[in-house]
Scaffold this active site. Sequence first.
Site, mmCIF file in Angstrom:
data_model
loop_
_atom_site.group_PDB
_atom_site.id
_atom_site.type_symbol
_atom_site.label_atom_id
_atom_site.label_comp_id
_atom_site.label_asym_id
_atom_site.label_seq_id
_atom_site.Cartn_x
_atom_site.Cartn_y
_atom_site.Cartn_z
ATOM 1 N N HIS A 50 1.505 5.185 -2.197
ATOM 2 C CA HIS A 50 1.041 6.201 -3.153
ATOM 3 C C HIS A 50 2.282 6.960 -3.626
ATOM 4 O O HIS A 50 2.725 7.896 -2.965
ATOM 5 C CB HIS A 50 0.064 7.169 -2.494
ATOM 6 C CG HIS A 50 -1.172 6.527 -1.938
ATOM 7 N ND1 HIS A 50 -2.351 6.425 -2.648
ATOM 8 C CD2 HIS A 50 -1.415 5.945 -0.729
ATOM 9 C CE1 HIS A 50 -3.272 5.814 -1.909
ATOM 10 N NE2 HIS A 50 -2.728 5.523 -0.738
ATOM 11 N N PHE A 51 2.858 6.537 -4.752
ATOM 12 C CA PHE A 51 4.074 7.183 -5.246
ATOM 13 C C PHE A 51 3.778 8.429 -6.087
ATOM 14 O O PHE A 51 4.694 9.054 -6.628
ATOM 15 C CB PHE A 51 4.929 6.185 -6.014
ATOM 16 C CG PHE A 51 5.806 5.327 -5.119
ATOM 17 C CD1 PHE A 51 5.822 5.519 -3.743
ATOM 18 C CD2 PHE A 51 6.608 4.344 -5.647
ATOM 19 C CE1 PHE A 51 6.625 4.737 -2.919
ATOM 20 C CE2 PHE A 51 7.421 3.559 -4.842
ATOM 21 C CZ PHE A 51 7.431 3.750 -3.474
ATOM 22 N N ARG A 52 2.502 8.775 -6.242
ATOM 23 C CA ARG A 52 2.037 10.082 -6.725
ATOM 24 C C ARG A 52 2.236 10.342 -8.214
ATOM 25 O O ARG A 52 1.756 11.365 -8.713
ATOM 26 C CB ARG A 52 2.717 11.215 -5.938
ATOM 27 C CG ARG A 52 2.464 11.205 -4.445
ATOM 28 C CD ARG A 52 1.005 11.241 -4.108
ATOM 29 N NE ARG A 52 0.759 11.434 -2.678
ATOM 30 C CZ ARG A 52 -0.380 11.161 -2.079
ATOM 31 N NH1 ARG A 52 -1.393 10.666 -2.784
ATOM 32 N NH2 ARG A 52 -0.540 11.392 -0.799
ATOM 33 N N ASP A 103 0.646 2.659 3.725
ATOM 34 C CA ASP A 103 -0.174 3.742 3.192
ATOM 35 C C ASP A 103 0.702 4.988 3.008
ATOM 36 O O ASP A 103 0.306 6.113 3.338
ATOM 37 C CB ASP A 103 -1.364 4.057 4.106
ATOM 38 C CG ASP A 103 -2.375 4.997 3.466
ATOM 39 O OD1 ASP A 103 -2.303 5.209 2.239
ATOM 40 O OD2 ASP A 103 -3.242 5.526 4.192
ATOM 41 N N HIS A 163 0.842 -1.207 0.000
ATOM 42 C CA HIS A 163 0.000 0.000 0.000
ATOM 43 C C HIS A 163 0.872 1.251 0.000
ATOM 44 O O HIS A 163 1.235 1.779 1.045
ATOM 45 C CB HIS A 163 -0.897 -0.002 1.242
ATOM 46 C CG HIS A 163 -2.009 0.993 1.167
ATOM 47 N ND1 HIS A 163 -3.258 0.744 1.664
ATOM 48 C CD2 HIS A 163 -2.078 2.256 0.652
ATOM 49 C CE1 HIS A 163 -4.047 1.786 1.474
ATOM 50 N NE2 HIS A 163 -3.332 2.723 0.857
ATOM 51 N N HIS A 196 -10.694 0.638 1.257
ATOM 52 C CA HIS A 196 -10.606 1.656 2.311
ATOM 53 C C HIS A 196 -11.996 1.730 2.934
ATOM 54 O O HIS A 196 -12.925 2.260 2.322
ATOM 55 C CB HIS A 196 -10.203 2.990 1.690
ATOM 56 C CG HIS A 196 -10.146 4.143 2.643
ATOM 57 N ND1 HIS A 196 -9.171 5.117 2.558
ATOM 58 C CD2 HIS A 196 -10.930 4.506 3.686
ATOM 59 C CE1 HIS A 196 -9.375 6.026 3.505
ATOM 60 N NE2 HIS A 196 -10.443 5.674 4.199
ATOM 61 N N HIS A 255 -5.290 -0.396 5.787
ATOM 62 C CA HIS A 255 -4.985 0.480 6.931
ATOM 63 C C HIS A 255 -6.058 0.445 8.038
ATOM 64 O O HIS A 255 -6.642 1.472 8.399
ATOM 65 C CB HIS A 255 -4.743 1.917 6.471
ATOM 66 C CG HIS A 255 -5.715 2.480 5.486
ATOM 67 N ND1 HIS A 255 -7.078 2.400 5.617
ATOM 68 C CD2 HIS A 255 -5.499 3.156 4.326
ATOM 69 C CE1 HIS A 255 -7.659 3.000 4.612
ATOM 70 N NE2 HIS A 255 -6.721 3.465 3.807
#
Length: 441
Positions: A56-58, A300, A54, A173, A232
């Site tokens: 978030h490398f954007r 996350d 999990h 989520h 999460h």
Amino acid sequence: MLITGGTLADGRVRDVRVTEETIDAVAPDLDPAADERVIDAHGKHLLPGAIDVHVHFREPGGSHKETWRTGSRSAAAGGVTTVVDQPNTDPPTVDGAAFDAKARLAADASLVDYGINGGVVPEWDPDTLFDRPLFALGEIFLADSTGEMGIDLSLFEDALERAADAEVPVTVHAEDATLFDRDALDGDLGGSGREARSDRWSAFRTPEAEADAVRRAVDAGQRAAGRLHIAHTSTPEGVDATDGTDATCEVTPHHLFLSTDDCDRLGTFGRMNPPLRDPDRRDALFERLRDGRIDVVATDHAPHTVAEKRQPLTDAPSGVPGVETMLPLLLDAVRREKLTLERVREVTATAPAAIFDLPQKGAIEEGIDADLVLVDLTDGREIEAAALHSACGWTPFEDRSGVFPELTTVRGRVVYERDPATGAESFGEPLGEPVRSSADP
């Protein structure tokens, strides 16, 4: 490469030979070959590379916060050798074209192996999305208030059925926005940044909103006969809602090591979804980590810039970085005798590999990908944002202690190395590959 005298998580002392991309032998007292690099690991521990399911490398759309290059460097320096990127980029990964664009970015820049999750929105295109080497569906926002990625229960059930047919797991989520306490955001919320009262965010997004949504997601997953993974989970009630079911759950380091007691220190830098919980719930989560009721620890990892986080509470974006500090924090808990090393291996490597069908990952065995992490459990050091490698430039774990890797390999190639004497660091070149091939479902 031959790594000699390393102590494995179960206490065995073994040499590990790496030939090309895989582990060729795990045995005592292997003789070095003339052309091998030999690494002396006596007195240190050798672990399978962590799998962070999990992040978030954007990229695309948010490269000022993080890129595949900076995010994967941060992962490698933290002992994470495989990451799974979530779909809420810009554009969101909800069709084949968006998947392909993100896959090209990852292939060009990532130091570590990667999976790419597809997203579900009212306008998603499952036909083209499922044609790709999709890792999973998720992070699906169930009845959440996060905007463009939020969906209702009927669309969620449809996505579950399509994913079950394609043998793709679903990551959800789970928060129910109808159970948020909007009165908690009335009145004085403090200033901005570290002056803001982020404990009010915790009061707003109630524990009940999570637990109820987890129960409904699990029920829907059971009806669809699909594989459901709860992202999460921040409350013991949420974890317990998966007991006795086929659903699995993950918990983040920030929900294990931080609580509302940290809100005054963090301000809006401690705003995330789900939010920090009270110390009693945090302690109950950690107990569930110890006793085996938590399946996976994942970060996350959701970086934002310092300027973005220095806004008033209702304006600041939610999320904290964590891919580089997950394994060090858990290993420090081992050093302090709060966790066993076998438990850390289970939640960061063995279980993620099993849950998400990665048979070449998550273990130190002959024939497995040589994803390895060498650590010295006596070498606890202070976590400092300036020494980390994420583009965002800060951490919620400043001044806490962690045990950081000395060496990280991905499929036999060194992607990160730190000299234990001088602290000098070096990184490899991008070599990451997708963990789903085009032939896989």
